[in-house]
Structures are given as structure tokens and as C-alpha cells.
Enzyme design. Sequence first.
Site, PDB file in Angstrom:
ATOM      1  N   LYS A 170       0.798  -1.172   0.092  1.00 62.81           N
ATOM      2  CA  LYS A 170      -0.011  -0.169   0.030  1.00 62.81           C
ATOM      3  C   LYS A 170       0.763   0.990  -0.064  1.00 62.81           C
ATOM      4  O   LYS A 170       1.527   1.571   1.056  1.00 62.81           O
ATOM      5  CB  LYS A 170      -0.838   0.076   1.399  1.00 62.81           C
ATOM      6  CG  LYS A 170      -2.082   0.775   1.573  1.00 62.81           C
ATOM      7  CD  LYS A 170      -2.105   2.232   0.791  1.00 62.81           C
ATOM      8  CE  LYS A 170      -1.650   3.015   2.034  1.00 62.81           C
ATOM      9  NZ  LYS A 170      -1.371   4.456   1.297  1.00 62.81           N
ATOM     10  N   GLU A 245       9.899   2.062  10.376  1.00 63.40           N
ATOM     11  CA  GLU A 245      11.111   2.732  10.033  1.00 63.40           C
ATOM     12  C   GLU A 245      10.160   4.183  10.002  1.00 63.40           C
ATOM     13  O   GLU A 245       9.507   4.867   9.351  1.00 63.40           O
ATOM     14  CB  GLU A 245      11.717   2.806   8.788  1.00 63.40           C
ATOM     15  CG  GLU A 245      13.007   2.947   8.593  1.00 63.40           C
ATOM     16  CD  GLU A 245      13.005   4.575   8.248  1.00 63.40           C
ATOM     17  OE1 GLU A 245      13.373   5.524   9.016  1.00 63.40           O
ATOM     18  OE2 GLU A 245      12.960   4.766   6.811  1.00 63.40           O
ATOM     19  N   CYS A 279      14.109  11.251   6.192  1.00 62.50           N
ATOM     20  CA  CYS A 279      13.992  11.002   7.422  1.00 62.50           C
ATOM     21  C   CYS A 279      15.246  11.023   8.399  1.00 62.50           C
ATOM     22  O   CYS A 279      15.488  11.209   9.222  1.00 62.50           O
ATOM     23  CB  CYS A 279      13.074   9.699   7.563  1.00 62.50           C
ATOM     24  SG  CYS A 279      14.024   8.461   6.777  1.00 62.50           S
ATOM     25  N   GLU A 369      10.431  16.709  14.088  1.00 65.40           N
ATOM     26  CA  GLU A 369      10.968  16.244  12.756  1.00 65.40           C
ATOM     27  C   GLU A 369       9.837  17.497  11.912  1.00 65.40           C
ATOM     28  O   GLU A 369       8.619  17.289  11.908  1.00 65.40           O
ATOM     29  CB  GLU A 369      10.530  15.042  12.254  1.00 65.40           C
ATOM     30  CG  GLU A 369      10.811  14.595  10.733  1.00 65.40           C
ATOM     31  CD  GLU A 369      10.702  13.108  10.524  1.00 65.40           C
ATOM     32  OE1 GLU A 369       9.604  12.534  10.639  1.00 65.40           O
ATOM     33  OE2 GLU A 369      11.747  12.469  10.064  1.00 65.40           O
TER      34      GLU A 369
HETATM   35  P1  NAD Z   1       2.006   9.164   7.473  1.00 70.38           P
HETATM   36  O1  NAD Z   1       2.898   8.230   8.152  1.00 70.38           O
HETATM   37  O2  NAD Z   1       0.693   9.539   7.567  1.00 70.38           O
HETATM   38  O3  NAD Z   1       2.029   8.067   5.932  1.00 70.38           O
HETATM   39  C1  NAD Z   1       2.868   7.121   5.636  1.00 70.38           C
HETATM   40  C2  NAD Z   1       2.058   5.952   4.989  1.00 70.38           C
HETATM   41  O4  NAD Z   1       1.245   5.245   6.201  1.00 70.38           O
HETATM   42  C3  NAD Z   1       1.002   6.194   3.917  1.00 70.38           C
HETATM   43  O5  NAD Z   1       1.164   5.081   2.744  1.00 70.38           O
HETATM   44  C4  NAD Z   1       0.044   6.455   4.322  1.00 70.38           C
HETATM   45  O6  NAD Z   1      -1.280   6.260   3.417  1.00 70.38           O
HETATM   46  C5  NAD Z   1      -0.069   5.101   5.489  1.00 70.38           C
HETATM   47  N1  NAD Z   1      -1.053   5.522   6.522  1.00 70.38           N
HETATM   48  C6  NAD Z   1      -1.531   6.755   6.920  1.00 70.38           C
HETATM   49  N2  NAD Z   1      -2.570   6.354   7.844  1.00 70.38           N
HETATM   50  C7  NAD Z   1      -2.547   5.227   8.327  1.00 70.38           C
HETATM   51  C8  NAD Z   1      -3.198   4.360   9.100  1.00 70.38           C
HETATM   52  N3  NAD Z   1      -3.986   4.577  10.050  1.00 70.38           N
HETATM   53  N4  NAD Z   1      -2.966   2.939   9.093  1.00 70.38           N
HETATM   54  C9  NAD Z   1      -2.111   2.603   8.168  1.00 70.38           C
HETATM   55  N5  NAD Z   1      -1.437   3.389   7.254  1.00 70.38           N
HETATM   56  C10 NAD Z   1      -1.466   4.531   7.071  1.00 70.38           C
HETATM   57  O7  NAD Z   1       2.941  10.262   6.704  1.00 70.38           O
HETATM   58  P2  NAD Z   1       2.542  11.445   6.260  1.00 70.38           P
HETATM   59  O8  NAD Z   1       1.381  12.197   6.656  1.00 70.38           O
HETATM   60  O9  NAD Z   1       2.701  11.243   4.588  1.00 70.38           O
HETATM   61  O10 NAD Z   1       3.714  12.571   6.641  1.00 70.38           O
HETATM   62  C11 NAD Z   1       3.617  13.175   7.913  1.00 70.38           C
HETATM   63  C12 NAD Z   1       4.812  13.125   8.440  1.00 70.38           C
HETATM   64  O11 NAD Z   1       5.488  11.988   8.719  1.00 70.38           O
HETATM   65  C13 NAD Z   1       5.876  13.931   7.640  1.00 70.38           C
HETATM   66  O12 NAD Z   1       5.697  15.410   7.811  1.00 70.38           O
HETATM   67  C14 NAD Z   1       7.251  13.563   8.240  1.00 70.38           C
HETATM   68  O13 NAD Z   1       7.466  14.371   9.478  1.00 70.38           O
HETATM   69  C15 NAD Z   1       7.048  11.969   8.527  1.00 70.38           C
HETATM   70  N6  NAD Z   1       7.483  11.157   7.556  1.00 70.38           N
HETATM   71  C16 NAD Z   1       8.642  10.461   7.716  1.00 70.38           C
HETATM   72  C17 NAD Z   1       9.071   9.604   6.888  1.00 70.38           C
HETATM   73  C18 NAD Z   1      10.258   8.574   7.035  1.00 70.38           C
HETATM   74  O14 NAD Z   1      10.683   8.160   6.056  1.00 70.38           O
HETATM   75  N7  NAD Z   1      10.544   8.262   8.392  1.00 70.38           N
HETATM   76  C19 NAD Z   1       8.497   9.548   5.578  1.00 70.38           C
HETATM   77  C20 NAD Z   1       7.059  10.030   5.438  1.00 70.38           C
HETATM   78  C21 NAD Z   1       6.537  10.994   6.361  1.00 70.38           C
END
Ligand code: NAD
Length: 462
Positions: A170, A245, A279, A369
Amino acid sequence: MKAHDGMYIDGAWRPAAGRDVIEVVNPADEQVIGRVPAGTAADVDTAVRAARTALPGWAATPPADRAARLAALRDVLVARKDEIAETVTAELGSPLKFSEGVHAGVPIAVSGSYAELAATCSFEEKAGNSTVYLEPIGVVGAITPWNYPLHQIVAKVAPALAAGCTVVLKPAEDTPLVAQLFAEAVHEAGLPAGVFNLVTGRGPVAGQALAEHPGVDLVSFTGSTAVGRQIGAVAGAAVKKVALELGGKSANVILPSADLAKAVNVGVANVMSNSGQTCSAWTRMLVHRDQYDEAVELAAAAAAKYGERIGPVVSAKQQARVLGYIEKGVAEGARLVAGGTEPPRERGYFVSPTVFADVTPEMTIAQEEIFGPVLSILKYEDEEDALRIANGTVYGLAGAVWAGDEAEAVAFARRMDTGQVDINGGRFNPLAPFGGYKQSGVGRELGSHGLTEYLQTKSLQF
Ligand code: NAD
């Protein structure tokens, strides 16, 4: 590339169960560039069933044959690397050169590394009177973010396939097109039907359904700490294995003996790359009080040079989030020496390369972050103070140490609570385990450690 209006399940593109779609927006010009289906729990269920059905066959496939399929996958990625770069640039906004080198280049290196590991790992060990077999965990649910969209997919899917697991992916809502391209590549590489399955969709719907599905044995997630915590709780309750991660707030520690100009310039480049959406970015620069003013001047000058070259951040939401942090930095008393809240262009989700001086360790911009092109420069009194500041966040993903003498840098790095440290600008290594201490996560990706995540042991005693 043209968006598919279906899901890649059981070796074919199939219509989605529902009608909801996700619009993909180019963050550089705010134009809609494609639409993909927003999957539901029903799509996830179909995909997990396909992955379960394919599991026994793939798990029993000799590792050398799995390796051959991974090598074929790497070759398809090589053949389509320009298309990969253009797709990531269109949906993420990163400059094309960076997309070619990193967003296309790193997944090619990582898939190649797992082709080799699958071929060379014996999947069997001796321990006294036991033979220990390393067997695949089973069906993997992979949930990935948008910041290195193909890398994060390959860093999960390649080791899972090498191990003999089957996968349901996903991908992030913002970058589903390169995920569809990856599914095409898997198909072209001749992987058996059901071994890899793609369900595009929203996190709280398709992502959550995947994390909760009883047919999934391991959930591997990369993204925000908030969602990671939820996924960890769901997986824990079901006694499922989980790999997380998460975020980082990594320290770039410049010791007094270092080449200051080099350390500052590389440090700024590290933060601005991918518009700060990394990240492992070194978002806190730690400088000795005697060199502080000079470092601030160097960093401000270096950041100013990025003004024209930097891409947008991924979305309007992310732009608002980053600008909110810049406002907070000013409100809490940090001193802006480059950039600020004024967007550099009228169109597109751009943020000016921003540098804050006089940042103290308890400030929000030194703790949370930001995930944008924002650097905080902190002052330390002595090495112990530097170590306290470096280790003084909930995160521990990466970091850097610079010193005149490599042994001095290594000694400091060994005391840092973090999963990776680059010494005097050491290069990214796709074979080195990547993952966090503390709240930066659970588990490791890449190299042989990344493969181990997808294996479980069975011991036979003789
Ligand atoms: P997120 O954690 O919401 O999204 C990451 C993934 O998780 C996406 O595929 C999303 O669809 C999925 N997801 C979201 N809610 C979920 C749930 N309840 N159950 C299962 N899967 C779910 O991240 P975001 O909103 O895209 O970004 C927000 C913040 O997260 C960023 O500003 C950053 O600080 C951080 N981030 C970190 C990384 C990293 O590599 N560590 C990557 C992206 C974002």
C-alpha cells in the site's frame, strides 16, 4: 506515464472494488497528473488472499531462482530508469537530476544487492547438534511513504521476495504512480502471479485494513511516528511481527578539529536535498561556541545558493506544516539567517531554504521532525555538552560527526544513540543496515540485516 485505473493483484490489473479515486498532483505546478483508485478493505482482502495462495510456491522456490527473478527485476528497473525518474519528478517534485541519481539509482542498487544476497545466503546454519533453517515469515503487508517513493518500496519488497515471502504493498497517496510502474516492472520480470500485489489507497482505509488483516504475518511500515505507533499497537495485539521505520532529528556534530567549511557545506546540502524530506537528514547542526558565528555565516551563504535549485515539498499540506514550524521557530526566539515563511514562487508548493541560528535544545524546531528544507544550528560548550544535545531527542535514526582525526570522530559516534553515523562525510551505503534507535523505529532495512527481518528460524535437533 499513464495511470492504471485498477489494482495489480494476482498477476493482473483488476478493477477496484469501489469507485473512489485519488488525484495525483504535481507539486511544482499544482496540476492534476493522474488518478488512481482508492482501495478499500475489500481490495486489500483480495490482495492478501492472492499473496497467501502464492506463498507456498514462492517459499519453496529455490533461492537461486528467486535471485534470478530479482536480477530480472533489477534489469527492468535499469531499462526503465528514465521513466522512473520522470514519474518521481512529476509526483514528488524533486529536480530531475536528483530523481535520476537517487530516486531511480538507489532502487536499482538495492534490488541488485538482494539478487546477490538471495543467491549467496545459505538460509541454513549449524548450531551444535541443530540445523537452523531460515524460513520466510509469510505474507508481508508493506506500507510506504512518499519521500523516497520507489526506494522505500524496493527496500521492503526486494528483501521480502529474496526471503521467499509474498507481498501486498500500500504505497503513499501522494506518489502512487511510481508504485504502479514498479508493479509493471515486477510483471515484466516474470514474478509468479500473487507474489507481489499492489493496492493503492488512503492510509486510514486501505493502510489500516492491511495492517489489521489476519492473513498478514508481518507489517513493515515507513512513515510518521504517530501512524507507526498505531500500527505497532494493532500488530502487537495480533502478535504479528512488525518493522517500523519512523522519523528522525539527526545531529551533525562538528568537532573543533574538523574542516569547518566542508562540514557546514556538506551539512547544508544534506538537509536541502530532496527539499528536506529525508528521515535521516541532519537537521540539527551542532557547533562549538568558538566557531559558532563563522559556521552560521557559512551555512546562511550555502543555503542561499539553493534558492533556485530546490524542488517543492510534496503537497500543500506539507508546505503548510513546514511553514508552521518556521513560524514556531521565530516565535520561540530562534534567529532566521536564511529563508523564512515567504514562499519563493507563486505557484507550486515551494519553501525557501531556511536556516535558524541561536536554536536551543528545548525549542520545538530542535525536537520535532519538520520534513522540509529547514536547518537548526545549535551551540555547544564542550564534547560532553555536544553529546547531551545530540542524544537529547526522542529520535535516533542517523547522524554525522566531523573531526580532524577519524579516530576522534569514531569515538564520539560510538557514544551517540543512533542507528547510523557518517564519519567526515562518509557516503550512503545500500548494504549498511538502516534503522533507528529509540522512537525512530523497530527493525532494520537494507543489506543482510534487512533480509533477516523477513526470515524466521526453525531448529532441527539431531
Ligand atoms: P504517514 O505516516 O501518514 O504516511 C505514511 C504511510 O502510511 C502512507 O502510505 C499512508 O497512507 C499510510 N497511513 C496513514 N495512516 C495510516 C493508518 N492509520 N493505518 C495504516 N497506514 C496509514 O505520513 P505523512 O502524513 O505522509 O507525513 C507526515 C509526516 O510523517 C511527515 O511530515 C514526516 O515528518 C513524517 N514522515 C516520515 C517519513 C520517514 O521516512 N520516516 C516518511 C514520510 C513521512
